[in-house]
Design an enzyme around this catalytic site. Structure first.
Site, PDB file in Angstrom:
ATOM      1  N   ARG A   1       0.867  -1.179   0.000  1.00  0.00           N
ATOM      2  CA  ARG A   1       0.000   0.000   0.000  1.00  0.00           C
ATOM      3  C   ARG A   1       0.902   1.227   0.000  1.00  0.00           C
ATOM      4  O   ARG A   1       1.957   1.232   0.658  1.00  0.00           O
ATOM      5  CB  ARG A   1      -0.894   0.033   1.246  1.00  0.00           C
ATOM      6  CG  ARG A   1      -2.057  -0.935   1.219  1.00  0.00           C
ATOM      7  CD  ARG A   1      -3.166  -0.490   0.242  1.00  0.00           C
ATOM      8  NE  ARG A   1      -4.311  -1.377   0.241  1.00  0.00           N
ATOM      9  CZ  ARG A   1      -4.514  -2.382  -0.610  1.00  0.00           C
ATOM     10  NH1 ARG A   1      -3.644  -2.630  -1.568  1.00  0.00           N
ATOM     11  NH2 ARG A   1      -5.595  -3.134  -0.530  1.00  0.00           N
TER      12      ARG A   1
ATOM     13  N   GLU B   1      -3.242   8.126  -3.931  1.00  0.00           N
ATOM     14  CA  GLU B   1      -3.729   7.727  -5.261  1.00  0.00           C
ATOM     15  C   GLU B   1      -4.971   8.515  -5.643  1.00  0.00           C
ATOM     16  O   GLU B   1      -5.826   8.741  -4.781  1.00  0.00           O
ATOM     17  CB  GLU B   1      -4.025   6.222  -5.259  1.00  0.00           C
ATOM     18  CG  GLU B   1      -2.757   5.411  -5.115  1.00  0.00           C
ATOM     19  CD  GLU B   1      -2.990   3.901  -5.123  1.00  0.00           C
ATOM     20  OE1 GLU B   1      -4.045   3.438  -5.575  1.00  0.00           O
ATOM     21  OE2 GLU B   1      -2.075   3.200  -4.667  1.00  0.00           O
TER      22      GLU B   1
ATOM     23  N   HIS C   1      -1.487   0.691  -9.629  1.00  0.00           N
ATOM     24  CA  HIS C   1      -2.141  -0.234  -8.688  1.00  0.00           C
ATOM     25  C   HIS C   1      -2.812  -1.403  -9.438  1.00  0.00           C
ATOM     26  O   HIS C   1      -4.013  -1.630  -9.293  1.00  0.00           O
ATOM     27  CB  HIS C   1      -3.166   0.531  -7.825  1.00  0.00           C
ATOM     28  CG  HIS C   1      -3.473  -0.169  -6.530  1.00  0.00           C
ATOM     29  ND1 HIS C   1      -3.821   0.492  -5.385  1.00  0.00           N
ATOM     30  CD2 HIS C   1      -3.497  -1.492  -6.204  1.00  0.00           C
ATOM     31  CE1 HIS C   1      -4.043  -0.375  -4.420  1.00  0.00           C
ATOM     32  NE2 HIS C   1      -3.856  -1.591  -4.893  1.00  0.00           N
TER      33      HIS C   1
HETATM   34  P1  NAD Z   1      -0.843 -11.277   4.732  1.00  0.00           P
HETATM   35  O1  NAD Z   1      -1.739 -10.846   5.826  1.00  0.00           O
HETATM   36  O2  NAD Z   1      -0.817 -12.716   4.324  1.00  0.00           O
HETATM   37  O3  NAD Z   1       0.672 -10.869   5.063  1.00  0.00           O
HETATM   38  C1  NAD Z   1       1.056  -9.683   5.680  1.00  0.00           C
HETATM   39  C2  NAD Z   1       2.284  -9.976   6.539  1.00  0.00           C
HETATM   40  O4  NAD Z   1       2.769  -8.743   7.048  1.00  0.00           O
HETATM   41  C3  NAD Z   1       1.970 -10.886   7.745  1.00  0.00           C
HETATM   42  O5  NAD Z   1       2.881 -11.969   7.764  1.00  0.00           O
HETATM   43  C4  NAD Z   1       2.161  -9.967   8.952  1.00  0.00           C
HETATM   44  O6  NAD Z   1       2.652 -10.634  10.091  1.00  0.00           O
HETATM   45  C5  NAD Z   1       3.192  -8.980   8.390  1.00  0.00           C
HETATM   46  N1  NAD Z   1       3.262  -7.720   9.124  1.00  0.00           N
HETATM   47  C6  NAD Z   1       2.253  -6.987   9.692  1.00  0.00           C
HETATM   48  N2  NAD Z   1       2.758  -5.888  10.280  1.00  0.00           N
HETATM   49  C7  NAD Z   1       4.101  -5.908  10.086  1.00  0.00           C
HETATM   50  C8  NAD Z   1       5.165  -5.041  10.440  1.00  0.00           C
HETATM   51  N3  NAD Z   1       4.965  -3.934  11.145  1.00  0.00           N
HETATM   52  N4  NAD Z   1       6.408  -5.383  10.075  1.00  0.00           N
HETATM   53  C9  NAD Z   1       6.645  -6.521   9.371  1.00  0.00           C
HETATM   54  N5  NAD Z   1       5.684  -7.383   9.015  1.00  0.00           N
HETATM   55  C10 NAD Z   1       4.425  -7.081   9.361  1.00  0.00           C
HETATM   56  O7  NAD Z   1      -1.224 -10.346   3.494  1.00  0.00           O
HETATM   57  P2  NAD Z   1      -0.943 -10.613   1.931  1.00  0.00           P
HETATM   58  O8  NAD Z   1      -2.086 -11.346   1.315  1.00  0.00           O
HETATM   59  O9  NAD Z   1       0.445 -11.151   1.781  1.00  0.00           O
HETATM   60  O10 NAD Z   1      -1.031  -9.116   1.373  1.00  0.00           O
HETATM   61  C11 NAD Z   1      -0.147  -8.126   1.857  1.00  0.00           C
HETATM   62  C12 NAD Z   1      -0.644  -6.758   1.457  1.00  0.00           C
HETATM   63  O11 NAD Z   1      -0.498  -6.599   0.052  1.00  0.00           O
HETATM   64  C13 NAD Z   1      -2.155  -6.526   1.696  1.00  0.00           C
HETATM   65  O12 NAD Z   1      -2.418  -6.096   3.008  1.00  0.00           O
HETATM   66  C14 NAD Z   1      -2.519  -5.494   0.665  1.00  0.00           C
HETATM   67  O13 NAD Z   1      -2.495  -4.210   1.245  1.00  0.00           O
HETATM   68  C15 NAD Z   1      -1.403  -5.602  -0.372  1.00  0.00           C
HETATM   69  N6  NAD Z   1      -1.945  -5.979  -1.679  1.00  0.00           N
HETATM   70  C16 NAD Z   1      -1.752  -5.135  -2.726  1.00  0.00           C
HETATM   71  C17 NAD Z   1      -2.231  -5.467  -3.990  1.00  0.00           C
HETATM   72  C18 NAD Z   1      -2.036  -4.571  -5.179  1.00  0.00           C
HETATM   73  O14 NAD Z   1      -2.869  -4.572  -6.075  1.00  0.00           O
HETATM   74  N7  NAD Z   1      -0.944  -3.830  -5.263  1.00  0.00           N
HETATM   75  C19 NAD Z   1      -2.930  -6.655  -4.166  1.00  0.00           C
HETATM   76  C20 NAD Z   1      -3.096  -7.509  -3.072  1.00  0.00           C
HETATM   77  C21 NAD Z   1      -2.589  -7.153  -1.840  1.00  0.00           C
END
Ligand code: NAD
Length: 322
Positions: free
Chosen positions: A241, A270, A288
């Site tokens: 994000r 955005e 995005h």
């Molecule tokens: P997920 O919940 O499986 O993984 C997130 C990880 O981040 C977890 O392992 C969590 O423990 C870790 N985390 C949380 N806070 C943290 C911190 N302060 N420091 C280090 N690690 C931390 O989520 P995911 O499915 O892997 O997706 C991750 C993110 O990707 C989503 O939250 C979303 O915002 C983003 N995303 C973006 C797009 C896009 O179109 N660009 C698409 C899908 C997801």
């Protein structure tokens, strides 16, 4: 039969599922994001039983109050930072997301950004189109190799782990990661190393990829101070994000050679980009679209619909966000 409001046109497959389940569906006919006023007006115009919303719709107590009968807001995204969960809890509204189906496509897109910046693919394309090519030259647009280099993951969840796997097994990179929770499964799966702090990853990695959710604790996780800890030869990739990276600091770092390059799919405000970002050659910027494959967007539509169908049938939807 229940009434479902969908805040923007999404792939038909989910809408069809809702209709097949006997629900009446109204999809916003605006070709764009509804303003707060428009959304409030739409929701108050009928008594909707469910809302399918997008990550571009800020959902809070005021919006939920406009559709008091709708006790489910199904987000068409895995991230849910657009929704005020405390407000939802207070209003007794169930929130769902679409995890899992985006993972592979976002991983693939992240790899595309890594290759784009380390091999300078998009920059080379611009160079060709601008008519600058005067023939093969030994030092023209030199990039960097990945094999044997260190890949650093911040946030080793579904997407972080998938990208780590691709970079380790597909490109022979050594993987290090930081996450608030250590994942021994990941370590066993792909033989990677945990680091105790974000800083350690930043100092050691040649490519750093950010995959944390947007939370108060992750806003500006990458700031000027932390960018300065990275190797001058390193690349930063962000498909998580926008606000996770201080974009103004990133522009300065890219301009001043603090880091070599960046691949950015998400932005702090955005659709606006920080001043100067678009003028830089050492950044690949995309709107995005990390999850934007035909297959994935259809699956997301179906999952969001399925969450609503289950809820309206009196069952617990599969993807409740707490
Ligand atoms: P997920 O919940 O499986 O993984 C997130 C990880 O981040 C977890 O392992 C969590 O423990 C870790 N985390 C949380 N806070 C943290 C911190 N302060 N420091 C280090 N690690 C931390 O989520 P995911 O499915 O892997 O997706 C991750 C993110 O990707 C989503 O939250 C979303 O915002 C983003 N995303 C973006 C797009 C896009 O179109 N660009 C698409 C899908 C997801």
């Amino acid at each position: 039969m229940a009434k479902v409001y969908v805040t923007r046109k999404i792939p038909e497959s989910g809408i069809n599922l809702l209709r097949e389940a006997g629900h009446e569906v109204k999809v916003s006919d605006k070709d764009g994001v509804l303003t707060k006023e428009e959304l409030l007006a739409e929701l108050s115009s009928e008594s909707y039983d469910a809302v399918l919303c997008l990550l571009t719709d800020p959902i809070n107590a005021e919006i939920m109050a406009a559709a008091p009968q709708a006790k489910i807001f199904a987000n068409y995204a895995v991230g849910f930072n657009n929704i005020n969960l405390a407000d939802a809890k207070a209003a007794g509204v169930t929130i769902t997301n679409t995890p899992g189906v985006l993972t592979d496509t976002v991983c693939e897109f992240t790899v595309a950004l890594i290759l784009s910046v380390t091999k300078r693919v998009v920059e080379a394309d611009r160079f060709m189109r601008a008519g600058h090519y005067e023939g093969w030259a030994p030092e023209l647009l030199l990039g960097n190799d990945l094999k044997g280099k260190t890949f650093g993951i911040l946030g080793a969840g579904r997407i972080g782990c998938g990208v780590a796997n691709a970079m380790k097994n597909g490109f022979g990179m050594r993987v290090i990661y930081y996450d608030i929770t250590r994942s021994e499964t990941l370590e066993k799966q792909i033989d990677c190393e945990f680091r105790e702090t974000v800083e350690e990853v930043l100092q050691e990695a040649d490519v750093v990829s950010v995959h944390v959710p947007l939370l108060d604790s992750t806003k500006h996780l990458i700031n000027a101070e932390r960018l300065a800890m990275m190797k001058p030869s390193a690349s930063l990739i962000n498909t998580s994000r926008g606000p996770v990276v201080d974009e103004v600091a990133l522009v300065e770092a890219l301009k001043n050679g603090i880091i070599r390059s960046a691949g950015i799919d998400v932005f702090e405000n955005e659709p606006v980009m920080a001043t100067g970002l678009a003028e830089l050659d050492n950044v690949t910027i995309t709107p995005h679209i990390a999850s934007a494959s035909e297959e994935t967007r259809s699956k997301m539509s179906e999952i969001a619909a399925q969450n609503i169908i289950e809820f309206l049938a009196g069952r617990v939807p599969p993807n409740v966000v707490e």
